[in-house]
Design a protein around this motif. Structure first.
Motif, short mmCIF file in Angstrom:
data_model
loop_
_atom_site.label_atom_id
_atom_site.label_comp_id
_atom_site.label_asym_id
_atom_site.label_seq_id
_atom_site.Cartn_x
_atom_site.Cartn_y
_atom_site.Cartn_z
N VAL A 161 -12.49 -39.05 -21.50
CA VAL A 161 -11.57 -39.23 -20.36
C VAL A 161 -12.06 -38.45 -19.13
O VAL A 161 -11.56 -38.70 -18.01
CB VAL A 161 -10.14 -38.77 -20.72
N GLU A 162 -13.00 -37.55 -19.32
CA GLU A 162 -13.41 -36.67 -18.22
C GLU A 162 -14.04 -37.43 -17.04
O GLU A 162 -13.61 -37.28 -15.89
CB GLU A 162 -14.42 -35.62 -18.72
N THR A 163 -15.05 -38.22 -17.32
CA THR A 163 -15.84 -38.84 -16.24
C THR A 163 -15.01 -39.78 -15.37
O THR A 163 -15.08 -39.68 -14.13
CB THR A 163 -17.06 -39.57 -16.83
N PRO A 164 -14.22 -40.72 -15.95
CA PRO A 164 -13.43 -41.57 -15.07
C PRO A 164 -12.43 -40.80 -14.21
O PRO A 164 -12.15 -41.19 -13.07
CB PRO A 164 -12.72 -42.54 -16.03
N TYR A 165 -11.93 -39.69 -14.73
CA TYR A 165 -10.98 -38.90 -13.94
C TYR A 165 -11.69 -38.23 -12.76
O TYR A 165 -11.18 -38.26 -11.63
CB TYR A 165 -10.28 -37.86 -14.81
N ILE A 166 -12.85 -37.64 -13.02
CA ILE A 166 -13.61 -37.01 -11.94
C ILE A 166 -13.96 -38.04 -10.87
O ILE A 166 -13.85 -37.77 -9.65
CB ILE A 166 -14.90 -36.36 -12.49
N GLU A 167 -14.36 -39.22 -11.28
CA GLU A 167 -14.71 -40.27 -10.32
C GLU A 167 -13.51 -40.66 -9.47
O GLU A 167 -13.64 -40.90 -8.26
CB GLU A 167 -15.26 -41.49 -11.07
N SER A 204 -16.37 -30.51 -19.20
CA SER A 204 -17.71 -29.98 -19.43
C SER A 204 -18.26 -29.39 -18.14
O SER A 204 -17.81 -29.73 -17.03
CB SER A 204 -18.64 -31.09 -19.91
N THR A 205 -19.23 -28.52 -18.27
CA THR A 205 -19.86 -27.93 -17.08
C THR A 205 -20.54 -29.01 -16.24
O THR A 205 -20.57 -28.92 -15.00
CB THR A 205 -20.88 -26.86 -17.48
N GLU A 206 -21.07 -30.06 -16.89
CA GLU A 206 -21.71 -31.14 -16.15
C GLU A 206 -20.71 -31.87 -15.27
O GLU A 206 -20.99 -32.17 -14.09
CB GLU A 206 -22.38 -32.12 -17.12
N ASN A 207 -19.53 -32.15 -15.80
CA ASN A 207 -18.52 -32.85 -15.02
C ASN A 207 -17.90 -31.97 -13.95
O ASN A 207 -17.54 -32.45 -12.87
CB ASN A 207 -17.45 -33.44 -15.94
N LEU A 235 -18.29 -20.19 -17.08
CA LEU A 235 -18.19 -19.11 -16.10
C LEU A 235 -19.42 -19.05 -15.21
O LEU A 235 -19.32 -18.91 -13.98
CB LEU A 235 -17.97 -17.77 -16.81
N GLN A 236 -20.60 -19.17 -15.81
CA GLN A 236 -21.83 -19.09 -15.03
C GLN A 236 -22.00 -20.30 -14.12
O GLN A 236 -22.37 -20.16 -12.94
CB GLN A 236 -23.04 -18.97 -15.97
N THR A 237 -21.69 -21.47 -14.64
CA THR A 237 -21.84 -22.70 -13.84
C THR A 237 -20.91 -22.67 -12.63
O THR A 237 -21.33 -22.97 -11.50
CB THR A 237 -21.53 -23.94 -14.70
N LEU A 238 -19.65 -22.31 -12.84
CA LEU A 238 -18.70 -22.28 -11.73
C LEU A 238 -19.05 -21.15 -10.75
O LEU A 238 -18.89 -21.31 -9.53
CB LEU A 238 -17.28 -22.14 -12.26
N TYR A 239 -19.55 -20.04 -11.24
CA TYR A 239 -20.01 -18.97 -10.36
C TYR A 239 -21.14 -19.48 -9.46
O TYR A 239 -21.15 -19.24 -8.24
CB TYR A 239 -20.49 -17.78 -11.18
N ASN A 240 -22.08 -20.20 -10.05
CA ASN A 240 -23.20 -20.74 -9.28
C ASN A 240 -22.73 -21.75 -8.23
O ASN A 240 -23.39 -21.94 -7.20
CB ASN A 240 -24.22 -21.40 -10.21
#
Length: 454
Positions: free
Chosen positions: A80-86, A119-122, A156-161
């Motif tokens: 469900v993640e990807t369609p929501y982000i889009e 996910s960190t990718e999304n 945490l690291q991804t969002l910090y970046n």
């Protein structure tokens, strides 16, 4: 705390993240076109000067917490993640098309639901997609709500970046009996892990949310929770009363009986004990239910009187425009409020039809704007005045009469054209604001709309 005051003032009342409060919105005078007009006006007035705020609602959770009053969708299906982000990015594009200039983002907050469900990718796709259509203010603040059980170091690291420097973790209470009742089994070790990881990575403001008044909760539970919290020393703490509103949220808040909840005097004992323990640990009372160390930006904002309150809660700086993206999100142009549809499928349909997905809102009148400023002053600075800036209105004498009893009880001081909330009055700030709430007074609800103030 005098229990006669607790009994006297323990009534149902708003938490005033907005004025007018949502139940008193005049939806008949609202339209999508009026909302867009008010937003464009506010954007043109303030974008270059102060920027805008973004709130993104990420509604998915893997399990239901029965204390939660948020709009959420329970699922373990991460497809469900990807369609929501889009969809959220398409909604952002619809808003950006309204403006002649690029939005300048001052604040961005990820709420939920559980933002770290994604996910960190999304999350990277989401934040980069938002930034692609905008510029960042010189001193911007990105923040998110993390669930200690599923927030990873990679999160945490991804969002910090990506620019995030503030994170808040929902703690609620560490006692296993309370955790079982609210369906939030969360060991201290998980909170310790994410707090220490965030600090090591470089987050400058780490917050913990603690709730009192939960089912089966006692003063001993609150003391034990704050003792463990003190060991981690988060920068700011939200210590607030459980809002029992099952008539609004359905079965989500019926995982326990009403008789399992602490009574008003017990809740007030929990609050007073917690407040003392936090003060002893170096935390300062900076606003309704909020405490911070001297080094935190929210403490500094409270001292500089730049603190603001909106649908995201307390913030360290004010923006006139706040755009809410995602299902059920609420936007604020200062002159109007607008809320998105609450059902995810309806949200998708409107976005696919290139329609900004608001379904209700309120256009603020001149009176609304004046009352809103007084309530903001009280909530953020524990004082207000009508000496200047057009803040006098004809009902002021009636409000002063309503406040006389509170003054006799030592909750407020009224001097000339000013009102000051006393230390004794701070726990009753919602009641004090209610004296200014003309819409509430003119239309007393026949059924309970709000949680109890104590």
């Amino acid at each position: 705390m005098c229990f006669s005051l607790v009994n006297k003032y323990n009534v149902a009342g708003p938490r005033y993240t907005s004025y007018p409060t949502v139940p008193y919105w005049n939806t008949e005078t609202f339209s999508s076109n009026k909302w867009k007009e008010s937003l464009i006006k506010a954007f043109n007035e303030s974008n270059q000067e102060e920027g805008i705020s973004l709130y993104i609602h990420l509604p998915f959770c893997e399990s239901l917490c029965t204390f939660c009053g948020c709009n959420k969708r329970i699922t373990k299906r991460h497809e469900v993640e990807t369609p929501y982000i889009e969809a959220v990015l398409k909604e952002w594009n619809l808003y950006c098309e309204l403006f002649d200039d690029k939005p300048i983002i001052k604040e961005l907050h990820l709420g939920g639901g559980t933002p770290t469900f994604f996910s960190t990718e999304n999350l990277t796709l989401l934040i980069n997609g938002l930034k692609a259509k905008a510029e960042l203010a010189n001193e911007y603040e990105f923040s998110f709500e993390g669930h200690p059980n599923n927030t990873t170091k990679d999160h945490l690291q991804t969002l910090y970046n990506l620019g995030f420097r503030r994170v808040s973790f929902g703690v609620q209470d560490y006692n296993p009996i309370v955790q079982k009742a609210i369906h939030r089994i969360q060991p201290f070790e998980n909170v310790k892990r994410v707090t220490e990881q965030a600090r090591e990575i470089g987050y400058t403001s780490i917050g913990h949310d603690i709730i009192f008044g939960l089912p089966f909760q006692t003063e001993a539970h609150v003391e034990a929770t704050i003792k463990k919290t003190k060991a981690l020393l988060p920068d700011r703490i939200a210590f607030y009363s459980y809002a029992h509103v099952p008539w609004i949220k359905g079965n989500g808040q019926r995982g326990f009986k009403d008789s399992d909840l602490p009574k008003a005097d017990s809740k007030q004992n929990q609050y007073q004990l917690g407040k003392k323990l936090l003060a002893d640990a170096g935390y300062y009372d900076i606003g309704m239910d909020h405490f911070a160390l001297k080094t935190d930006s929210l403490y500094k904002a409270s001292k500089n009187e730049t603190m603001h309150r909106n649908f995201m809660g307390y913030t360290a700086s004010k923006t006139k425009v706040m755009i809410g993206l995602g299902v059920s999100s609420i936007s604020d142009s200062w002159y109007a409020f607008a809320q998105n549809v609450k059902n995810i499928e309806d949200y998708y349909q409107l976005i696919n039809d290139n329609i900004i997905p608001v379904f209700r809102g309120h256009i603020l009148t001149t009176e609304d704007l004046i009352i809103r400023q007084h309530i903001l002053n009280l909530m953020c600075h524990f004082k207000t005045s009508w000496m200047s800036n057009g803040l006098y209105f004809e009902e002021i004498p009636e409000i002063l009469i309503k406040l006389q009893e509170m003054q006799q009880d030592g909750l407020v001081n009224i001097k000339l054209n000013q009102i000051f909330v006393t230390e004794k009055g701070k726990p009753f700030i919602r009641n004090i604001c209610m004296a200014f709430d003309l819409l509430l007074q003119r239309n007393k609800p026949e059924t309970q709309l709000f949680s109890m103030t104590i």
